[in-house]
Design a protein around this motif. Structure first.
Motif, PDB file in Angstrom:
ATOM      1  N   GLN A 124      -5.786  -4.397   2.554  1.00  0.00           N
ATOM      2  CA  GLN A 124      -6.516  -3.665   1.412  1.00  0.00           C
ATOM      3  C   GLN A 124      -7.245  -4.693   0.568  1.00  0.00           C
ATOM      4  OE1 GLN A 124      -4.121  -1.255  -1.315  1.00  0.00           O
ATOM      5  NE2 GLN A 124      -5.884  -0.479  -2.379  1.00  0.00           N
ATOM      6  N   HIS A 170      -5.874   4.904  -4.413  1.00  0.00           N
ATOM      7  CA  HIS A 170      -4.599   5.257  -4.663  1.00  0.00           C
ATOM      8  C   HIS A 170      -3.721   4.903  -3.471  1.00  0.00           C
ATOM      9  CE1 HIS A 170      -5.812   7.806  -7.978  1.00  0.00           C
ATOM     10  NE2 HIS A 170      -6.745   8.110  -7.054  1.00  0.00           N
ATOM     11  N   ARG A 171      -2.566   4.812  -3.450  1.00  0.00           N
ATOM     12  CA  ARG A 171      -1.775   4.740  -2.510  1.00  0.00           C
ATOM     13  C   ARG A 171      -2.081   5.519  -1.207  1.00  0.00           C
ATOM     14  NH1 ARG A 171       2.925   1.635  -2.024  1.00  0.00           N
ATOM     15  NH2 ARG A 171       4.340   2.108   0.065  1.00  0.00           N
ATOM     16  N   VAL A 172      -2.091   4.994   0.106  1.00  0.00           N
ATOM     17  CA  VAL A 172      -2.377   5.742   1.185  1.00  0.00           C
ATOM     18  C   VAL A 172      -1.199   5.659   2.277  1.00  0.00           C
ATOM     19  CG1 VAL A 172      -4.154   6.039   3.104  1.00  0.00           C
ATOM     20  CG2 VAL A 172      -4.749   5.417   0.713  1.00  0.00           C
ATOM     21  N   ASP A 173      -0.953   6.685   2.701  1.00  0.00           N
ATOM     22  CA  ASP A 173       0.038   6.447   3.825  1.00  0.00           C
ATOM     23  C   ASP A 173      -0.601   6.467   4.915  1.00  0.00           C
ATOM     24  OD1 ASP A 173       2.302   6.687   5.525  1.00  0.00           O
ATOM     25  OD2 ASP A 173       2.824   9.009   4.961  1.00  0.00           O
ATOM     26  N   PHE A 174      -0.769   5.384   5.783  1.00  0.00           N
ATOM     27  CA  PHE A 174      -1.495   5.318   6.897  1.00  0.00           C
ATOM     28  C   PHE A 174      -0.653   5.025   8.162  1.00  0.00           C
ATOM     29  CE2 PHE A 174      -2.030   1.376   4.309  1.00  0.00           C
ATOM     30  CZ  PHE A 174      -1.310   0.593   4.934  1.00  0.00           C
ATOM     31  N   ARG A 175       0.510   5.393   8.321  1.00  0.00           N
ATOM     32  CA  ARG A 175       1.453   5.472   9.322  1.00  0.00           C
ATOM     33  C   ARG A 175       0.807   6.197  10.604  1.00  0.00           C
ATOM     34  NH1 ARG A 175       7.120   6.814   6.715  1.00  0.00           N
ATOM     35  NH2 ARG A 175       5.491   8.248   5.709  1.00  0.00           N
ATOM     36  N   GLN A 176       0.350   7.113  10.248  1.00  0.00           N
ATOM     37  CA  GLN A 176      -0.205   7.749  11.574  1.00  0.00           C
ATOM     38  C   GLN A 176      -1.333   7.524  11.993  1.00  0.00           C
ATOM     39  OE1 GLN A 176       0.958  10.181  13.244  1.00  0.00           O
ATOM     40  NE2 GLN A 176      -0.571  10.715  14.526  1.00  0.00           N
ATOM     41  N   LEU A 203      -7.725  11.066   4.994  1.00  0.00           N
ATOM     42  CA  LEU A 203      -7.196   9.995   4.083  1.00  0.00           C
ATOM     43  C   LEU A 203      -8.232   9.697   3.157  1.00  0.00           C
ATOM     44  CD1 LEU A 203      -5.190   7.715   7.007  1.00  0.00           C
ATOM     45  CD2 LEU A 203      -4.332   9.570   5.377  1.00  0.00           C
TER      46      LEU A 203
END
Length: 393
Positions: free
Chosen positions: A186, A163-169, A139
């Motif tokens: 953030q 930038h936009r981060v997909d931190f679901r995992q 990430l």
């Protein structure tokens, strides 16, 4: 310490609990301010404040540790403001009481404080572990700080990302690794520097960690307004952004520059024509350089006051050329341009970066030729001695 009516005495500050979010309670000795206010301001970890309803009418004073409502469980914070000043603070921040406000449960018990200290002790270790997990997941983000809730059931992870981060995992793995409820928040680079802290180039504590609570944008126009060289290495702070202190003197320089003569206007006198070179904004001094066919190294630099420069501009507009730019009441400050260039070179950062070859004495060509001639004569003399030895044999 309590008042005569049994209510706790309010003091402007509490020893050992000062921070950048502390508010000076200037109503603490006013009798009217002793009236209880339904809301109390509570501070968490010197970076976050919230308002809670004191529905139990607890006798609270500034500096008391309290257990407040959280989701889930409860949190531990320090009372930072009570009484009449809380209402003014809420109006200033534009906070409107919600329909179901969070409440204060009780004064913190020894068991609550022990759990609170244990949770705080795990914050640094959790931050390092969370960074490793984010790096393993690939990430593009940086976790700058971790804040545990007072009861240890929840942790807030503050991160920075361009930038936009997909931190679901990431949330799932953090919850599994640290056994807490995870909340991601953030923040910007300036907020991170304010949370971490440090020492600035001025030798003092960073303003963002010492007293600043809101951050305003800083542009390079502020540096140009103050005639500061646009050098990113010198203008950037520890957050890699432009230093917040550039804004401190912006209004002063803007006001001082409004009274300076225009830079695109040349001054004419009987000694020649002079163009603008530089200005000392706060001192009100302006330097002009002579123009024309004069060689660059022989040009003169004249420093006069801004009042004198405006006076010469008015005379030129009226078709009058004074004898000199310097008036009779001013002391003449004329220097050749070569001297100005020497001063500028002395202020260069790279003036000490001289190569060793430049400091070594150069060998003259005549010296090399002399050594060669000496070498040749010595060679001939050795040959003559060898011939004499052979003749003797």
């Amino acid at each position: 310490m309590t008042q005569e009516n049994g209510s706790p005495a309010r003091c402007p500050s509490v020893a050992g609990n000062s921070g950048k979010l502390d508010t000076y309670d200037y109503f603490y000795d006013v009798p009217e301010s002793l009236d209880d206010h339904p809301y109390v301001e509570v501070q968490f970890k010197n970076t976050r404040k919230e308002f809670f309803l004191n529905n139990l009418r607890l006798p609270l004073a500034k500096g008391d540790m309290v257990a407040v409502e959280a989701s889930p469980g409860h949190d531990i914070g320090r009372v930072s403001l009570t009484g009449r000043l809380v209402d003014l603070q809420m109006r200033k921040l534009g906070v409107t009481p919600p329909e179901q406000p969070k409440t204060i449960y009780r004064l913190a018990r020894p068991l609550d404080l022990q759990k609170y200290e244990e949770s705080k002790a795990k914050e640094h270790e959790t931050m390092i572990g969370s960074r490793q997990i984010a790096k393993r997941l690939g990430l593009d983000m940086k976790i700058g700080d971790v804040e545990y809730q007072g009861d240890g059931q929840k942790a807030i992870f503050y991160y920075i990302a361009d930038h936009r981060v997909d931190f679901r995992q990431l949330i799932r793995e953090l919850a599994e690794a640290f056994h807490v409820r995870v909340e991601m928040r953030q923040i910007g680079a300036r907020q991170e520097a304010g949370r971490i802290g440090g020492i600035g180039p001025c030798g003092r504590q960073l303003c963002c960690s010492g007293w600043m609570t809101s951050f305003h944008s800083v542009s390079t126009n502020v540096a140009r307004l103050q005639d500061i060289a646009i050098n990113p290495q010198k203008l950037a702070g520890q957050c890699a952004k432009l230093k917040c202190c550039l804004n401190y003197e912006r209004d002063t320089y803007a006001e001082a520059q409004s009274s300076l003569p225009p830079r695109d206007v040349r001054l004419e006198c009987q000694r020649g024509v002079y163009a603008f070179l530089k200005a000392d904004t706060l001192a009100g001094k302006v330097s002009y350089i002579s123009t024309g066919d004069t060689p660059s190294k022989q040009r003169e630099v004249v420093t006069i006051s801004k009042e004198r420069a405006l006076e010469v501009i008015d005379q030129n507009r009226a078709g009058v050329q004074p004898v000199s730019l310097v008036s009779d009441t001013e002391e003449e400050q004329v220097s050749p341009l070569s001297r100005v260039s020497d001063i500028l070179s002395e202020e260069s950062v790279s003036r000490f970066d001289k190569s060793r070859e430049a400091s070594r004495p150069k060998r003259s060509r005549n010296g090399r030729n002399r050594r060669r001639s000496q070498g040749g004569s010595s060679g001939r003399s050795k040959g003559a001695r060898q011939q004499r030895r052979d003749s003797r044999k």
